[in-house]
Design an enzyme around this catalytic site. Structure first.
Site, PDB file in Angstrom:
ATOM      1  N   LEU A   1     -29.438  27.174  11.711  1.00 16.20           N
ATOM      2  CA  LEU A   1     -29.559  28.628  11.851  1.00 16.20           C
ATOM      3  C   LEU A   1     -29.208  29.113  13.263  1.00 16.20           C
ATOM      4  O   LEU A   1     -29.755  28.611  14.246  1.00 16.20           O
ATOM      5  CB  LEU A   1     -30.992  29.064  11.499  1.00 16.20           C
ATOM      6  CG  LEU A   1     -31.160  30.575  11.261  1.00 16.20           C
ATOM      7  CD1 LEU A   1     -30.535  30.989   9.942  1.00 16.20           C
ATOM      8  CD2 LEU A   1     -32.637  30.957  11.294  1.00 16.20           C
ATOM      9  N   HIS A   2     -28.300  30.066  13.341  1.00 16.12           N
ATOM     10  CA  HIS A   2     -27.906  30.627  14.638  1.00 16.12           C
ATOM     11  C   HIS A   2     -27.527  32.092  14.479  1.00 16.12           C
ATOM     12  O   HIS A   2     -27.045  32.514  13.449  1.00 16.12           O
ATOM     13  CB  HIS A   2     -26.754  29.821  15.251  1.00 16.12           C
ATOM     14  CG  HIS A   2     -25.512  29.797  14.414  1.00 16.12           C
ATOM     15  ND1 HIS A   2     -25.382  29.008  13.278  1.00 16.12           N
ATOM     16  CD2 HIS A   2     -24.352  30.466  14.526  1.00 16.12           C
ATOM     17  CE1 HIS A   2     -24.186  29.197  12.739  1.00 16.12           C
ATOM     18  NE2 HIS A   2     -23.539  30.081  13.475  1.00 16.12           N
TER      19      HIS A   2
END
Lengths: 334, 334
Positions: free
Chosen positions: B272-273
């Site tokens: 996740l980014h």
């Protein structure tokens, strides 16, 4: 030729083209119509006062300056042109005449700067002379502000603002009533509740399919934007989706998987309309803080009938936008 | 020089750069490393076989061809450059040397094509020679398909596909563990639950503030994409939002109203980014069918804790994308 970069459909606050501003501009134009019928052959004597704005993305440079013989200001809009790819151009471009300057070479990769013959490397150039302050402001780069509008903000700030504005959408009604542009209509469903008119957006020249951009305008009056949508509009939204997709398939042979259908919020005019663009068209206005996919809207309302009366919506406003002022005065924006 | 237009962070199926593909490409490169150390000085003898793709938007033209002395193929990537606006360039650009050809003149508006001196009108040029089929395919224009993925489709099609792929995200872990790129880190919150690392995206050179593009990568492992987010992640999402905004303000003096924070779906790697870009940066990847505003995600989950386990998500896949194949085989795409 109309004023460059002005979209006659876009009569909102987002450009500077309110109908009043347009009238004033027309007036300013008339006053100057006796001046300078001369055609330029080069930029001899041009003095740059200021860079109004520049964009690495569109490869444009907007300059303010003057010609030596005059104190009057000129605005010069320069924009690199896309490559032509006809045989003649390619022959000239990929020839001995195009010199290469090496940047880096690593194995099979060579990075160069190339210098094509002048005649195949033209720049789109618009000269506005004499330019008024209005022109100068129009082409000055403007700060954008991201605004998050709760539904309460919509009711207390945005809606009163829209109602106060004299945004005539008579031209939209003219289209819906076939008093104008009826020759452009691609498809119509005349039903007063779920019907709509489909026609090309002004930005599309109708040529390149990759740049396809159509607008479907609802017949039903009084629906301003997606803020007004709830579960009673599902039949309208689904009807637009299905019939537009069908019409585009028939007329342009482009399938549903290649089409992006979306609403703008804020919109540029407040009679509900859907944009239909080719998926390869990366036109301005598809960014996530502005474009809302029709299919997402339908599903959000199905999941939560009052979604658009509950959800905050985030959008960008230009520094000059009157609506930004209102958000500022309400203490909602720094 | 790395392979042109290849982003080392982008190791997914969307580009052709899976780590395996990259290895193969490297291998192909090695095999050819004995060939053609020559530097080009012009395009003398170049024969165009085919236009691989062209874009009016980025003003680029990708060609396949060969130099007369060789049967080997060359890929030539041409892209118009943004204007330079230093004094020397402006002086040369806005001079007698730049000839103007009139298109239309109406009152104060003149539309021209201008022809600047060769040396201030260079074209960014990359020559790949000899080019492999992999290069040729990479630069060929690809059909895009819009896919709508229900949560069931995610579970049955997308997730198994992602799990099967050998997408190494070791490089991401290296960043999180300070084994790589630690000198680039702008800000870190080391908390294992809500912490993250903030650093520039590879696409940003760190120079022009308008082009600002940062990435905030979560420390918490196992969160692939927004599909995994629910109400227990609200503290994580809000922490990223607030601390990123603060860090960007401190480091770059850019306020929250000028920043766009969003997730990609599909993502290019599945740790996740969040992307943080300047509002004026109209970079690829901000379009509505790809970018999801962080603030919308937070609010959707607050309105409906399992929103991202219920809502369909729509995105575009390239013809060559393995995931598209899976959707086709499942009869979900034509």
């Amino acid at each position: 030729m109309a004023a460059p970069m002005k979209n006659k459909r876009d009569n909102s606050k987002e450009n500077d083209g309110t109908s009043q501003a347009a009238k004033k501009l027309k007036l300013a134009t008339d006053l100057h119509s006796d001046v300078d019928e001369n055609v330029l052959h080069d930029f001899d004597g041009f003095k740059v006062d200021k860079i109004l704005s520049e964009s690495a993305e569109s490869k444009s440079l907007f300059l303010l300056g003057s010609f030596s013989e005059s104190a009057k200001k000129a605005v010069v809009l320069l924009e690199k042109k896309p490559f032509l790819s006809d045989d003649l151009t390619l022959k000239s471009l990929m020839s001995k005449e195009t010199k290469l300057k090496l940047g880096l070479k690593n194995d099979i990769y060579g990075a160069y700067e190339s210098f094509p013959p002048v005649e195949v490397n033209g720049v789109k150039t618009t000269v506005i002379y004499p330019a008024t302050d209005k022109h100068i402001n129009k082409y000055k780069s403007q700060v954008l502000h991201l605004v998050t509008e709760s539904y309460k903000d919509y009711q207390n700030i945005t809606l009163p603002y829209l109602n106060e504005q004299d945004f005539s959408i008579q031209w939209v009604y003219n289209i819906l009533e076939k008093k104008a542009e009826s020759e452009h209509i691609i498809y119509e469903d005349p039903d007063p509740e779920v019907g709509f008119v489909l026609l090309p957006d002004m930005k599309w020249d109708g040529q390149k399919i990759d740049a396809l951009h159509l607008i479907a305008i609802c017949h039903k009056r009084g629906l301003k934007s997606l803020r007004d949508l709830n579960k009673e509009h599902i039949p309208l939204l689904k009807n637009i989706r299905e019939k537009c997709l069908e019409a585009v398939k028939t007329k342009y042979a482009v399938g549903r998987e290649q089409l992006r259908m979306y609403f703008h919020y804020q919109a540029s005019y407040y009679q509900l309309h859907v944009h239909v663009t080719h998926l390869r068209n990366h036109a301005p206005g598809i960014q996530t803080e502005k474009a809302h996919l029709l299919s997402d809207i339908i599903e959000n309302i199905e999941l939560m009938p009052d979604y658009y009366q509950r959800k905050s919506l985030t959008f960008a406003l230009r520094e000059s936008d009157g609506l930004l002022d209102r958000f500022r005065k309400a203490g909602k924006v720094e």
